[in-house]
Design an enzyme around this catalytic site. Structure first.
Site, PDB file in Angstrom:
ATOM      1  N   HIS A 122      28.530  33.460  38.677  1.00  0.00           N
ATOM      2  CA  HIS A 122      29.457  32.460  39.220  1.00  0.00           C
ATOM      3  C   HIS A 122      29.060  31.979  40.617  1.00  0.00           C
ATOM      4  O   HIS A 122      29.876  31.398  41.320  1.00  0.00           O
ATOM      5  CB  HIS A 122      30.893  33.016  39.215  1.00  0.00           C
ATOM      6  CG  HIS A 122      31.447  33.205  37.824  1.00  0.00           C
ATOM      7  ND1 HIS A 122      32.597  33.918  37.546  1.00  0.00           N
ATOM      8  CD2 HIS A 122      30.994  32.760  36.620  1.00  0.00           C
ATOM      9  CE1 HIS A 122      32.826  33.916  36.234  1.00  0.00           C
ATOM     10  NE2 HIS A 122      31.860  33.224  35.653  1.00  0.00           N
ATOM     11  N   ASN A 136      38.426  50.436  34.303  1.00  0.00           N
ATOM     12  CA  ASN A 136      39.506  49.573  34.794  1.00  0.00           C
ATOM     13  C   ASN A 136      40.787  50.407  34.802  1.00  0.00           C
ATOM     14  O   ASN A 136      41.102  51.037  33.797  1.00  0.00           O
ATOM     15  CB  ASN A 136      39.661  48.360  33.847  1.00  0.00           C
ATOM     16  CG  ASN A 136      40.466  47.227  34.456  1.00  0.00           C
ATOM     17  OD1 ASN A 136      41.489  47.456  35.085  1.00  0.00           O
ATOM     18  ND2 ASN A 136      39.996  46.011  34.259  1.00  0.00           N
TER      19      ASN A 136
HETATM   20  P1  OAD Z   1      40.468  39.198  37.364  1.00  0.00           P
HETATM   21  O1  OAD Z   1      41.325  39.056  38.573  1.00  0.00           O
HETATM   22  O2  OAD Z   1      40.789  38.344  36.192  1.00  0.00           O
HETATM   23  O3  OAD Z   1      40.511  40.713  36.866  1.00  0.00           O
HETATM   24  C1  OAD Z   1      40.358  41.767  37.768  1.00  0.00           C
HETATM   25  C2  OAD Z   1      40.407  43.050  36.990  1.00  0.00           C
HETATM   26  O4  OAD Z   1      40.106  44.111  37.885  1.00  0.00           O
HETATM   27  C3  OAD Z   1      41.769  43.383  36.364  1.00  0.00           C
HETATM   28  O5  OAD Z   1      41.573  43.721  35.005  1.00  0.00           O
HETATM   29  C4  OAD Z   1      42.272  44.584  37.161  1.00  0.00           C
HETATM   30  O6  OAD Z   1      43.029  45.497  36.375  1.00  0.00           O
HETATM   31  C5  OAD Z   1      40.957  45.202  37.601  1.00  0.00           C
HETATM   32  N1  OAD Z   1      41.028  46.003  38.828  1.00  0.00           N
HETATM   33  C6  OAD Z   1      41.873  45.889  39.884  1.00  0.00           C
HETATM   34  N2  OAD Z   1      41.577  46.787  40.833  1.00  0.00           N
HETATM   35  C7  OAD Z   1      40.515  47.501  40.384  1.00  0.00           C
HETATM   36  C8  OAD Z   1      39.713  48.564  40.904  1.00  0.00           C
HETATM   37  N3  OAD Z   1      39.949  49.071  42.125  1.00  0.00           N
HETATM   38  N4  OAD Z   1      38.698  49.041  40.159  1.00  0.00           N
HETATM   39  C9  OAD Z   1      38.433  48.530  38.919  1.00  0.00           C
HETATM   40  N5  OAD Z   1      39.151  47.532  38.375  1.00  0.00           N
HETATM   41  C10 OAD Z   1      40.167  47.006  39.087  1.00  0.00           C
HETATM   42  O7  OAD Z   1      38.951  39.016  37.849  1.00  0.00           O
HETATM   43  P2  OAD Z   1      37.673  38.648  36.975  1.00  0.00           P
HETATM   44  O8  OAD Z   1      37.743  39.288  35.641  1.00  0.00           O
HETATM   45  O9  OAD Z   1      36.497  38.903  37.825  1.00  0.00           O
HETATM   46  O10 OAD Z   1      35.863  32.779  38.265  1.00  0.00           O
HETATM   47  O11 OAD Z   1      37.870  37.094  36.807  1.00  0.00           O
HETATM   48  C11 OAD Z   1      36.855  36.357  36.189  1.00  0.00           C
HETATM   49  C12 OAD Z   1      36.689  35.026  36.869  1.00  0.00           C
HETATM   50  O12 OAD Z   1      37.948  34.357  36.943  1.00  0.00           O
HETATM   51  C13 OAD Z   1      36.245  35.105  38.309  1.00  0.00           C
HETATM   52  O13 OAD Z   1      34.848  35.261  38.445  1.00  0.00           O
HETATM   53  C14 OAD Z   1      36.691  33.794  38.833  1.00  0.00           C
HETATM   54  C15 OAD Z   1      38.066  33.733  38.250  1.00  0.00           C
HETATM   55  O14 OAD Z   1      38.598  32.474  38.101  1.00  0.00           O
HETATM   56  C16 OAD Z   1      35.230  31.907  39.053  1.00  0.00           C
HETATM   57  O15 OAD Z   1      35.318  31.921  40.256  1.00  0.00           O
HETATM   58  C17 OAD Z   1      34.395  30.928  38.280  1.00  0.00           C
END
Ligand code: OAD
Length: 252
Positions: free
Chosen positions: A123, A224
């Site tokens: 990204h 997660n």
């Molecule tokens: P999300 O915010 O959708 O998901 C974050 C995940 O991290 C959730 O499932 C939480 O439960 C988990 N989480 C929280 N704290 C944590 C920790 N300390 N250790 C492990 N896991 C934890 O973020 P992404 O999946 O990265 O796109 O989102 C994908 C994309 O959506 C991003 O790259 C961004 C966003 O829109 C762009 O910028 C193009």
């Protein structure tokens, strides 16, 4: 089938795996102080509407608003540091050159700051600037806008043709960088073990890499603390945070 797994089982799978792929998302950096997107109270998309901030049409409609939002995120990320999870991944790569391919959806640069090599940033990087449009070819531009000649302002603009700088991240509706995506797909197809760390699995094509790995015969482990959309693709779930689970899994 998947189950909440013991760290010892995953450590055993790691030792057996010849090729390892790791897919990280915003939760990877949560313990560094970077907000995630979809966590209910603290996620960015609980406070802001993605279609108003993270699309090309939003930028064209209100470039200053979008630029300022990214500027505030840049300012917040400027001083954050890699956490124990980022560092464990980098240490593993140093101990086992060529064995672990790191694929990230994160734009914060923390894997690189921790010392990871060859990170595939699907990204983009929030600290990069790129031109919004191809150069309009105005006199002085000679077909290429030069970042060094961008005029100050919000966003900075090309002095000759008015082209705007935008953050070098992938917005909704945009293609992922082709070379990074191809390398990530290759790693997913050929790995024996994939760790999926800190991602909700809501955004494709990144989320599809976990399914690709599973279909290719790899063991898939989701790290997660909360349920995610990729739990069904996993053989095992570690309900733990990135900074606690990754050193426990990866360190000797
Ligand atoms: P999300 O915010 O959708 O998901 C974050 C995940 O991290 C959730 O499932 C939480 O439960 C988990 N989480 C929280 N704290 C944590 C920790 N300390 N250790 C492990 N896991 C934890 O973020 P992404 O999946 O990265 O796109 O989102 C994908 C994309 O959506 C991003 O790259 C961004 C966003 O829109 C762009 O910028 C193009």
């Amino acid at each position: 089938m998947n189950a909440i797994a013991d760290i010892a089982i995953v450590r055993g799978w790691l030792r057996e795996a010849r090729a390892i792929a790791v897919l990280t998302g915003a939760g990877m950096s949560a313990e560094s102080g970077v907000p995630t997107f979809r966590d209910a109270q603290t996620g960015l998309w609980a406070k802001f509407r993605p279609e108003e901030l993270a699309t090309e049409s939003a930028f064209r409609a209100n470039p200053t608003r979008v630029w300022d939002w990214y500027a505030s995120r840049r300012a917040m990320m400027k001083d954050v540091r890699p956490n124990a999870g980022h560092r464990a991944l980098a240490r593993f790569q140093q101990r086992h050159p060529g064995r672990l391919t790191l694929i990230t959806q994160n734009v914060d640069g923390l894997h690189q700051a921790a010392g990871s090599v060859g990170t595939l940033s699907l990204h983009g990087n929030i600290f990069d600037n790129v031109w919004l449009d191809p150069c309009a070819g105005a006199p002085g531009c000679s077909g290429v806008c030069e970042v060094s000649r961008a005029q100050p302002g919000r966003p900075p603009a090309c002095a000759d043709c008015g082209n705007l700088l935008r953050p070098g991240v992938v917005w909704f509706g945009e293609m992922l960088p082709a070379a990074a995506l191809a390398a990530a797909e290759d790693a997913a197809q050929t790995c024996d073990l994939m760790l999926v760390v800190g991602t909700s699995g809501a955004v494709w094509p990144a989320a599809g890499l976990a399914h690709t790995a599973r279909q290719g015969g790899a063991r898939v482990v989701v790290v997660n603390p909360e349920p995610s959309e990729l739990d069904d693709a996993a053989h095992a779930l570690l309900r733990a945070t990135a900074a606690s689970a990754l050193p426990a899994v990866l360190d000797d």
